[in-house]
Design a protein around this motif. Structure first.
Motif, PDB file in Angstrom:
ATOM      1  N   PHE A  51       0.771  -1.162   0.064  1.00  4.88           N
ATOM      2  CA  PHE A  51       0.189   0.117  -0.022  1.00  4.88           C
ATOM      3  C   PHE A  51       0.756   1.351  -0.066  1.00  4.88           C
ATOM      4  N   GLU A  53       4.479   2.666  -2.160  1.00  6.60           N
ATOM      5  CA  GLU A  53       5.510   2.238  -3.198  1.00  6.60           C
ATOM      6  C   GLU A  53       6.910   2.723  -2.742  1.00  6.60           C
ATOM      7  N   TRP A  67       4.426  -4.050  -4.638  1.00  8.79           N
ATOM      8  CA  TRP A  67       3.775  -2.986  -4.878  1.00  8.79           C
ATOM      9  C   TRP A  67       3.138  -3.383  -6.219  1.00  8.79           C
ATOM     10  N   ARG A  68       1.847  -2.936  -6.522  1.00  7.87           N
ATOM     11  CA  ARG A  68       0.953  -3.088  -7.630  1.00  7.87           C
ATOM     12  C   ARG A  68       0.987  -4.656  -7.838  1.00  7.87           C
ATOM     13  N   PRO A  70      -1.458  -7.324  -6.377  1.00 12.37           N
ATOM     14  CA  PRO A  70      -2.495  -7.960  -5.453  1.00 12.37           C
ATOM     15  C   PRO A  70      -2.299  -9.438  -5.238  1.00 12.37           C
TER      16      PRO A  70
END
Lengths: 303, 243
Positions: A51, A53, A67-68, A70
């Motif tokens: 949540f 970067e 990061w990015r 899910p």
């Protein structure tokens, strides 16, 4: 790869550095992330949870960047600090909805199991809006557990809990760690981390100040000299008596009272009481001068 | 795409949206529209073009965009505001699924709260299933889709979604779309009216775009704003500590 790996991770906002070049590796069992408020514990958990970067460095959960991505939530569970849940759902609906978001084969069974683990079966049909703080915390843990994740992150899980709920949550985390999961929780309270033992990572001002076995770090913390401010009816008489004791390493008469440095915290407190009685001195005030968590952490950073 | 995850997201969204007092807010503009139409119908106004003015102008430049604004910014924006969206995002659900599901829920709700009353008012005003009544209904359906793509996107980009959305409606749609002829090709109101007019064929509707242009541009705007919303939701960040 079932743990959390950080290599030279930094995160800054403009020119404010929130996380400064942290390298750590967290494996199976319970690990406490300890540090004073504002030290960057939440920032670090947000980075690990995907949540936030990283401004620089590499970070992986179960071998994959978060990061990015899910997809890491197939092996990761997050218990956020904020108390915002879908309060209009019942506890059971919330956990079952989470199970379905994970596309579990048997969402009902998974929800029942997770709710059982946190011992919330009795309240599962009540709306979350009627829950106490501790119950909300437990239902959040159930939702984070529902897909049986290998890694679980908890941001200040004991905040706002009463002592009984706290003990229950500690037992739960201990149990999850014993099952071979990687549990990372943050806390600004030393005793919470102590009770759960295991390894700790101490964060101060965005940097990793200490890392490793809790007992070794605790020893560092208790063996440091303690400074007290003592105000009495006769500072000089007490000061003269105190300096003769091995537990005291220094006495200074100041305008505010006696400043006493004690090497042995326990012995000093016993001897102070005996000496005042012996000399008929009235003790007006006894203040720890450096007991704030920040000074404990500052000491750790220096050593 | 519309698997179990979408059904969960849609049902939670519906319960959150309809459970709040906000639902009364949705109902006010369309209620006014229907009431004004009934009142005018009873009063027999002298200007024969009143249905297209009330349902076209008032309906498409006030009722439709405002209702879409309230619905479109709340389906996802409310969760982002109160932080509960973390529970949704801390699962392996693709961000595309989240955005598309929220968008579909918002569009369908807006259709129910605006397109249906618009049809009802059209039936009352024109005395039956006329071209105007059907055209306005279909135009409102199209507008519900495009506006909500924009408002869902705005709610992901900013925490002041209502204010930003209002500003967009007042500055872009109301002023530029109406007075700058070149900007009409970028006006959602004009897309909606273009679709409506292709059925209604009514010069009083103030429609300036052909059906092809309206549909093509509407589809492009919808796709681009949704794609941007997905991108931004993928970078959803939580604030740390005291920083």
């Amino acid at each position: 790869m079932t743990g959390i790996e950080l290599r030279n991770v930094s995160r800054w906002y403009g020119n404010v550095v929130a996380i400064n070049d942290i390298t750590m590796s967290i494996g199976q069992g319970v690990t406490g992330l300890l540090g004073p408020n504002g030290a960057g514990k939440s920032t670090l958990l947000h980075l690990i949870a995907g949540f936030l970067e990283p401004s620089r460095g590499e970070l992986a959960v179960g071998g994959a960047p978060s990061w990015r991505n899910p997809e890491i939530y197939r092996v990761l569970g997050l218990v956020p600090e904020r108390d915002s849940v879908y309060a209009f759902l019942t506890g059971e609906e919330f956990v079952r909805a989470t199970a379905r978001l994970h596309r579990l084969a048997d969402p009902d069974g998974a929800a029942r199991r997770a709710i059982g683990i946190v011992e919330m079966a009795g309240a599962q049909d009540r709306k979350i809006s009627t829950y106490s703080k501790g119950m909300r915390q437990r239902i959040k843990v159930a939702a984070a557990l529902v897909h049986d994740p290998q890694v679980i992150l908890l941001d200040e899980p004991f905040n706002g809990m009463d002592p009984r709920q706290r003990l229950h949550m500690m037992d739960l985390l201990e149990h999850l760690g014993d099952e071979g999961r990687t549990i990372l929780f943050s806390s600004h309270i030393l005793e919470e981390v102590e009770r759960l033992s295991g390894t700790i990572q101490v964060i101060v001002a965005g940097r990793l100040a200490a890392s490793g076995d809790f007992r070794a770090i605790r020893r560092l913390m208790t063996s440091r000299p303690h400074v007290f401010l003592v105000r009495t009816s006769d500072d000089r008489v007490l000061g003269a008596a105190l300096i003769g004791r091995p537990s005291v390493t220094g006495v200074e008469v100041t305008g505010r009272g006696l400043q006493v440095r004690a090497a042995d915290y326990g012995a000093f407190s016993r001897e102070l009481a005996a000496l005042t009685r012996e000399h008929g001195i009235r003790l007006r005030e006894l203040l720890p001068e450096d007991e704030s968590l920040e000074s404990v952490f500052a000491y750790l950073v220096e050593s | 795409m519309f698997g179990v995850q979408s059904r969960v997201i849609a049902s939670i969204t519906l319960r959150a949206t309809m459970g709040r007092k906000r639902v009364f807010l949705f109902a006010i503009p369309p209620l006014i529209l229907v009431l004004v139409t009934v009142a005018l119908k009873l009063a027999h106004p002298p200007a024969p073009a009143w249905p297209s003015h009330i349902l076209g102008d008032f309906g498409f430049s006030v009722v439709l965009p405002l209702t879409a604004l309230i619905i479109g910014t709340s389906v996802l924006g409310a969760e982002i505001d109160d932080g509960s969206v973390v529970h949704l995002l801390a699962t392996p659900v693709r961000r595309t699924t989240v955005i598309v599901t929220k968008f579909v829920v918002a569009a369908v709700l807006t259709m129910i709260f605006v397109a249906v009353p618009e049809l009802l008012a059209g039936l009352i005003a024109t005395g039956g299933a006329t071209r105007l009544a059907v055209g306005l209904f279909v135009g409102a359906l199209a507008g519900s889709v495009i506006y909500n793509a924009i408002f869902v996107m705005i709610s992901v980009v900013t925490t002041r979604a209502i204010a930003v959305g209002l500003l967009y409606l007042l500055v872009w749609e109301a002023v530029l779309g109406n007075f700058v002829s070149g900007a009409r090709v970028l006006s959602v109101e004009q897309y909606s009216l273009g679709v409506a007019n292709s059925i209604a064929r009514n010069a009083d509707l103030n429609a300036h775009l052909s059906l092809t242009t309206a549909i093509a541009m509407g589809a492009v705007v919808t796709a681009l704003t949704l794609a941007f919303a997905v991108r931004r939701l993928g970078a959803f960040s939580l604030k740390g500590d005291a920083v």
